[in-house]
Design a protein around this motif. Structure first.
Motif, PDB file in Angstrom:
ATOM      1  N   GLU A  51       0.812  -1.220   0.000  1.00 12.30           N
ATOM      2  CA  GLU A  51       0.000   0.000   0.000  1.00 12.30           C
ATOM      3  C   GLU A  51       0.846   1.270   0.000  1.00 12.30           C
ATOM      4  O   GLU A  51       0.291   2.369  -0.079  1.00 12.30           O
ATOM      5  N   GLY A  52       2.173   1.140   0.098  1.00 14.15           N
ATOM      6  CA  GLY A  52       3.013   2.328  -0.012  1.00 14.15           C
ATOM      7  C   GLY A  52       4.041   2.531   1.079  1.00 14.15           C
ATOM      8  O   GLY A  52       4.880   3.438   0.975  1.00 14.15           O
ATOM      9  N   ALA A  53       4.000   1.735   2.145  1.00 12.07           N
ATOM     10  CA  ALA A  53       5.037   1.867   3.185  1.00 12.07           C
ATOM     11  C   ALA A  53       6.382   1.418   2.636  1.00 12.07           C
ATOM     12  O   ALA A  53       6.449   0.506   1.809  1.00 12.07           O
ATOM     13  N   GLU A  54       7.447   2.054   3.094  1.00  7.27           N
ATOM     14  CA  GLU A  54       8.803   1.643   2.703  1.00  7.27           C
ATOM     15  C   GLU A  54       9.629   1.183   3.890  1.00  7.27           C
ATOM     16  O   GLU A  54      10.697   0.598   3.726  1.00  7.27           O
ATOM     17  N   ILE A  55       9.135   1.470   5.088  1.00  7.40           N
ATOM     18  CA  ILE A  55       9.780   1.009   6.320  1.00  7.40           C
ATOM     19  C   ILE A  55       8.722   0.325   7.173  1.00  7.40           C
ATOM     20  O   ILE A  55       7.597   0.835   7.303  1.00  7.40           O
ATOM     21  N   VAL A  79      10.066 -10.006  18.993  1.00  2.43           N
ATOM     22  CA  VAL A  79      10.435  -9.307  17.759  1.00  2.43           C
ATOM     23  C   VAL A  79      11.333 -10.106  16.825  1.00  2.43           C
ATOM     24  O   VAL A  79      11.222  -9.983  15.597  1.00  2.43           O
ATOM     25  N   LEU A  80      12.250 -10.899  17.371  1.00  2.72           N
ATOM     26  CA  LEU A  80      13.235 -11.553  16.502  1.00  2.72           C
ATOM     27  C   LEU A  80      12.615 -12.491  15.469  1.00  2.72           C
ATOM     28  O   LEU A  80      13.006 -12.447  14.284  1.00  2.72           O
ATOM     29  N   PRO A  81      11.653 -13.346  15.825  1.00  7.79           N
ATOM     30  CA  PRO A  81      11.075 -14.227  14.800  1.00  7.79           C
ATOM     31  C   PRO A  81      10.382 -13.452  13.684  1.00  7.79           C
ATOM     32  O   PRO A  81      10.435 -13.858  12.519  1.00  7.79           O
ATOM     33  N   VAL A  82       9.761 -12.331  14.024  1.00  3.96           N
ATOM     34  CA  VAL A  82       9.069 -11.526  13.009  1.00  3.96           C
ATOM     35  C   VAL A  82      10.078 -10.840  12.100  1.00  3.96           C
ATOM     36  O   VAL A  82       9.908 -10.795  10.872  1.00  3.96           O
ATOM     37  N   ILE A  83      11.145 -10.296  12.673  1.00  2.42           N
ATOM     38  CA  ILE A  83      12.178  -9.650  11.862  1.00  2.42           C
ATOM     39  C   ILE A  83      12.802 -10.652  10.900  1.00  2.42           C
ATOM     40  O   ILE A  83      12.955 -10.372   9.700  1.00  2.42           O
ATOM     41  N   ARG A  84      13.137 -11.832  11.400  1.00  5.64           N
ATOM     42  CA  ARG A  84      13.752 -12.852  10.542  1.00  5.64           C
ATOM     43  C   ARG A  84      12.809 -13.275   9.415  1.00  5.64           C
ATOM     44  O   ARG A  84      13.227 -13.403   8.256  1.00  5.64           O
ATOM     45  N   ALA A  85      11.551 -13.481   9.755  1.00  5.22           N
ATOM     46  CA  ALA A  85      10.589 -13.922   8.744  1.00  5.22           C
ATOM     47  C   ALA A  85      10.331 -12.832   7.710  1.00  5.22           C
ATOM     48  O   ALA A  85      10.238 -13.112   6.507  1.00  5.22           O
ATOM     49  N   LEU A  86      10.244 -11.581   8.157  1.00  4.00           N
ATOM     50  CA  LEU A  86      10.021 -10.484   7.209  1.00  4.00           C
ATOM     51  C   LEU A  86      11.255 -10.274   6.338  1.00  4.00           C
ATOM     52  O   LEU A  86      11.127 -10.007   5.132  1.00  4.00           O
ATOM     53  N   ARG A  87      12.450 -10.423   6.907  1.00  8.51           N
ATOM     54  CA  ARG A  87      13.661 -10.255   6.110  1.00  8.51           C
ATOM     55  C   ARG A  87      13.752 -11.324   5.024  1.00  8.51           C
ATOM     56  O   ARG A  87      14.196 -11.045   3.906  1.00  8.51           O
ATOM     57  N   GLU A  88      13.302 -12.519   5.320  1.00 10.95           N
ATOM     58  CA  GLU A  88      13.285 -13.573   4.306  1.00 10.95           C
ATOM     59  C   GLU A  88      12.282 -13.261   3.202  1.00 10.95           C
ATOM     60  O   GLU A  88      12.499 -13.621   2.040  1.00 10.95           O
ATOM     61  N   SER A  90      11.135 -10.094   2.303  1.00 12.08           N
ATOM     62  CA  SER A  90      11.207  -8.770   1.680  1.00 12.08           C
ATOM     63  C   SER A  90      12.565  -8.124   1.898  1.00 12.08           C
ATOM     64  O   SER A  90      13.238  -8.373   2.910  1.00 12.08           O
ATOM     65  N   ASN A  91      12.936  -7.251   0.962  1.00 13.87           N
ATOM     66  CA  ASN A  91      14.150  -6.446   1.081  1.00 13.87           C
ATOM     67  C   ASN A  91      13.838  -5.044   1.595  1.00 13.87           C
ATOM     68  O   ASN A  91      14.643  -4.129   1.461  1.00 13.87           O
ATOM     69  N   CYS A  92      12.669  -4.876   2.202  1.00  8.52           N
ATOM     70  CA  CYS A  92      12.257  -3.563   2.702  1.00  8.52           C
ATOM     71  C   CYS A  92      13.162  -3.124   3.847  1.00  8.52           C
ATOM     72  O   CYS A  92      13.931  -3.919   4.404  1.00  8.52           O
ATOM     73  N   LEU A  93      13.055  -1.861   4.205  1.00  9.26           N
ATOM     74  CA  LEU A  93      13.752  -1.367   5.381  1.00  9.26           C
ATOM     75  C   LEU A  93      12.972  -1.781   6.620  1.00  9.26           C
ATOM     76  O   LEU A  93      11.754  -1.604   6.688  1.00  9.26           O
ATOM     77  N   ILE A  94      13.679  -2.338   7.608  1.00 13.42           N
ATOM     78  CA  ILE A  94      13.062  -2.768   8.856  1.00 13.42           C
ATOM     79  C   ILE A  94      13.624  -1.930   9.995  1.00 13.42           C
ATOM     80  O   ILE A  94      14.833  -1.758  10.131  1.00 13.42           O
ATOM     81  N   SER A  95      12.715  -1.403  10.802  1.00  7.82           N
ATOM     82  CA  SER A  95      13.094  -0.625  11.977  1.00  7.82           C
ATOM     83  C   SER A  95      12.721  -1.409  13.228  1.00  7.82           C
ATOM     84  O   SER A  95      11.658  -2.013  13.288  1.00  7.82           O
ATOM     85  N   ILE A  96      13.604  -1.397  14.225  1.00  6.06           N
ATOM     86  CA  ILE A  96      13.290  -2.002  15.516  1.00  6.06           C
ATOM     87  C   ILE A  96      12.984  -0.880  16.503  1.00  6.06           C
ATOM     88  O   ILE A  96      13.810   0.011  16.722  1.00  6.06           O
ATOM     89  N   ASP A  97      11.799  -0.925  17.062  1.00  7.90           N
ATOM     90  CA  ASP A  97      11.335   0.081  18.014  1.00  7.90           C
ATOM     91  C   ASP A  97      11.673  -0.414  19.419  1.00  7.90           C
ATOM     92  O   ASP A  97      10.932  -1.212  20.003  1.00  7.90           O
ATOM     93  N   THR A  98      12.807   0.021  19.941  1.00 10.36           N
ATOM     94  CA  THR A  98      13.264  -0.447  21.248  1.00 10.36           C
ATOM     95  C   THR A  98      14.158   0.593  21.903  1.00 10.36           C
ATOM     96  O   THR A  98      14.775   1.420  21.217  1.00 10.36           O
ATOM     97  N   ALA A 110      19.507  -9.853  13.045  1.00 14.44           N
ATOM     98  CA  ALA A 110      18.415 -10.585  12.403  1.00 14.44           C
ATOM     99  C   ALA A 110      17.944  -9.934  11.109  1.00 14.44           C
ATOM    100  O   ALA A 110      17.195 -10.549  10.343  1.00 14.44           O
ATOM    101  N   GLY A 111      18.375  -8.663  10.872  1.00 13.24           N
ATOM    102  CA  GLY A 111      18.014  -8.020   9.619  1.00 13.24           C
ATOM    103  C   GLY A 111      17.482  -6.612   9.705  1.00 13.24           C
ATOM    104  O   GLY A 111      17.123  -6.019   8.690  1.00 13.24           O
ATOM    105  N   ALA A 112      17.412  -6.028  10.902  1.00  5.95           N
ATOM    106  CA  ALA A 112      16.917  -4.654  11.035  1.00  5.95           C
ATOM    107  C   ALA A 112      17.945  -3.650  10.508  1.00  5.95           C
ATOM    108  O   ALA A 112      19.147  -3.866  10.602  1.00  5.95           O
TER     109      ALA A 112
END
Length: 281
Positions: A51-55, A79-88, A90-98, A110-112
């Motif tokens: 829908e248009g998000a890039e991060i 958070v780690l299982p979700v980051i790993r699964a999303l990184r597999e 997509s090549n999108c930018l991932i931010s960790i809110d911590t 893990a890919g953030a």
């Protein structure tokens, strides 16, 4: 204006970015408990990207007013299982809110690509070191107090001046600690230790908060200030107010917009940019 993240450098000179919120928590104020299942969380993230998000900003500890603290172990487990699964997926930018350095470190492994810290890298003495060593994008937010106390009668003499002064101090301190200045982004922290009047003053003066040509992120999505102004109790009913602030915020110079509902905010941002750049060479 260029913003450096671990994965790539983003050009924000003309086009801003939508940051999609993905809370893998049971108690976040809007979507708590909705995305605890890993496949469902990744599916939602992919939908936001389409829908248009890039991060995608992934958080495992709620920072709503009065939220309970979460242990490092529990936050990592969320958070780690979700980051790993999303990184597999997509090549999108991932931010960790911590605000925990060890959570940030393992999330980056893990890919953030970005660390989004509501304490402005003050909550953990090791956070600046982790960010400097990994060369991730860093979102530095302003907050008066902490999530469990921040709404207990916050007071400022001049909220705009004080938030800008905080950004200037954070820029000096963090760059001295080795954080690449090109990695920094600042967030005024709407709703974090501010009254409704403070929030409105910050939004009115948003164009004055940019420091050293660093991007500004605006996080107003579904927040209580919208409910107070429009008389809306349910967070999900505040999306139209959020869209209005995204458009206004983009015209005032905010480059990143952190939201729950993507498509309408993406369209509002792009329309604001058409107005903003009309007639420019």
């Amino acid at each position: 204006m260029r913003w450096k993240t671990r994965r790539r450098v983003v050009d924000l000179t003309e086009k801003g970015l939508i940051v999609g919120i993905l809370n893998v928590t049971p108690d976040s104020f809007s979507d708590g408990g909705q995305y605890l299942d890993i496949p469902l969380a990744v599916q939602h993230a992919i939908g936001m990207l389409q829908e248009g998000a890039e991060i995608i900003d992934i958080g495992g500890e709620s920072t709503r007013p009065g939220a309970a603290k979460v242990t490092e172990e529990e936050e990592l487990a969320r958070v780690l299982p979700v980051i790993r699964a999303l990184r597999e997926a997509s090549n999108c930018l991932i931010s960790i809110d911590t605000s925990k350095a060890e959570v940030a470190r393992q999330a980056i492994e893990a890919g953030a690509d970005i660390v989004n810290d509501v304490t402005g890298l003050k909550g953990d003495v090791n956070m600046a070191k982790v960010c400097a060593q990994t060369d991730v994008g860093v979102i530095v937010m302003h907050m008066q107090g902490s999530p469990d106390t921040m709404q207990d009668q916050p007071v400022y003499e001049d909220v705009l001046r004080e938030v800008r002064k905080y950004f200037e101090e954070r820029y000096r301190t963090l760059t001295k600690l080795g954080v690449n200045p090109q990695c920094l982004c600042f967030d005024p922290g709407i709703g974090f230790g501010k009254t409704l009047d403070h929030n409105l003053q910050l939004l009115h003066g948003l164009s004055t908060l940019q420091v050293n040509n660093r991007p500004v992120m605006l996080g107003v999505s579904r927040k209580s200030m919208i409910g107070k102004v429009l008389g809306l109790e349910d967070a999900e009913d505040r999306d139209t107010g959020t869209v209005a602030l995204t458009s206004m915020g983009r015209l005032a110079g905010a480059q990143l917009h952190r939201v729950h509902e993507i498509r309408r905010n993406y369209e509002a941002m792009r329309m604001a940019e058409a107005v903003l750049h009309n007639g420019e060479a």
